[in-house]
Design an enzyme around this catalytic site. Structure first.
Site, PDB file in Angstrom:
ATOM      1  N   GLY A 189      37.237  37.831  38.017  1.00  0.00           N
ATOM      2  CA  GLY A 189      38.646  37.855  37.629  1.00  0.00           C
ATOM      3  C   GLY A 189      38.814  37.057  36.349  1.00  0.00           C
ATOM      4  O   GLY A 189      38.599  35.846  36.338  1.00  0.00           O
ATOM      5  N   SER A 190      39.179  37.685  35.263  1.00  0.00           N
ATOM      6  CA  SER A 190      39.077  37.018  33.973  1.00  0.00           C
ATOM      7  C   SER A 190      39.785  37.835  32.904  1.00  0.00           C
ATOM      8  O   SER A 190      40.575  38.724  33.209  1.00  0.00           O
ATOM      9  CB  SER A 190      37.599  36.827  33.621  1.00  0.00           C
ATOM     10  N   ARG A 191      39.450  37.540  31.623  1.00  0.00           N
ATOM     11  CA  ARG A 191      40.158  38.194  30.532  1.00  0.00           C
ATOM     12  C   ARG A 191      39.277  38.284  29.289  1.00  0.00           C
ATOM     13  O   ARG A 191      38.424  37.427  29.062  1.00  0.00           O
ATOM     14  CB  ARG A 191      41.410  37.381  30.226  1.00  0.00           C
TER      15      ARG A 191
END
Length: 232
Positions: A189-191
């Site tokens: 879960g990240s960007r």
């Protein structure tokens, strides 16, 4: 079951995933020994872990100048921002496009455009929700600068999120990348932030769904203005 149906269900797995899938499977066996309903919960979690680390093939557009999404997910931010100082790209704001990945997205990251890696810099940090604006400056991140053949430069930044604890980057300065080529991943879960060259406008909108290696973010050979979109 036909080969096409199998390929829809069974995906290649990134090498980073094998230890985790093995751990989930081992725990599932123990849960079955303890109590069968717990074992089935373990099966569901193991399948989720397998799909989290999936690494499917992508069909990348090949026309020169197309800048492609480096990540699966949704566009969470489009705004001017100064690129990470550690890349040495100056203090002038560049248009930043952020792709937020949730825990169900494929997390393999791909080069947004062809070029030579001129800088790679890792910086430890915090673990705020990656959809927040302050994640770009405060969170753990790994920044990559890519020099294109025409002399222009872009930056692509891997940002750890609320539950992410490991950024993987497989490139180093001097490496030559093709558009859509795999260069790393982030767990869980990240960007990804992409900083566009001066005068280049994004061809995507807030909330739009991205497919890594396939969705066009911008066209460096076009003077088209930024696109607007409506929810319908």
């Amino acid at each position: 079951m036909s080969d096409s149906m199998l390929s829809t269900v069974i995906k290649p797995v990134h090498r980073e995933g094998y230890p985790f899938i093995g751990i989930f499977a081992a725990v599932t066996l123990v849960l079955f020994l303890i109590w069968q309903p717990l074992g089935w919960i373990g099966v569901v979690l193991t399948v989720w872990c397998y799909y989290f680390f999936r690494d499917p093939e992508r069909h990348t557009p090949q026309r020169a100048g197309l800048l492609i999404s480096p990540a699966d997910g949704v566009i969470s931010l489009i705004e001017p921002a100064v690129p990470p100082v550690e890349l040495g790209m100056g203090t002038d704001p560049m248009m930043r496009v952020s792709v937020f990945m949730n825990v169900f997205n494929c997390h393999v990251n791909r080069a947004p455009i062809a070029g030579t890696v001129s800088a790679v810099s890792y910086r430890p940090g915090k673990f705020f929700n990656a959809s927040l604006d302050k994640a770009s400056s405060d969170n753990e991140r790994n920044s990559v600068a890519i020099d294109m053949a025409d002399g222009r430069k872009i930056a692509v930044v891997q940002i750890a999120g609320l539950v992410a604890r490991r950024i993987v980057c497989d490139v180093k300065p001097g490496d030559v990348l093709e558009t859509g080529e795999r260069f790393g991943m982030i767990r869980f879960g990240s960007r990804l932030d992409v900083y566009l060259p001066d005068g280049v406008h994004p061809l995507v909108s807030l909330g739009q769904t991205m497919v890594a290696g396939e969705t066009v973010l911008a066209d460096l050979a076009s003077d088209e203005t930024a696109r607007l979109a409506e929810v319908r």
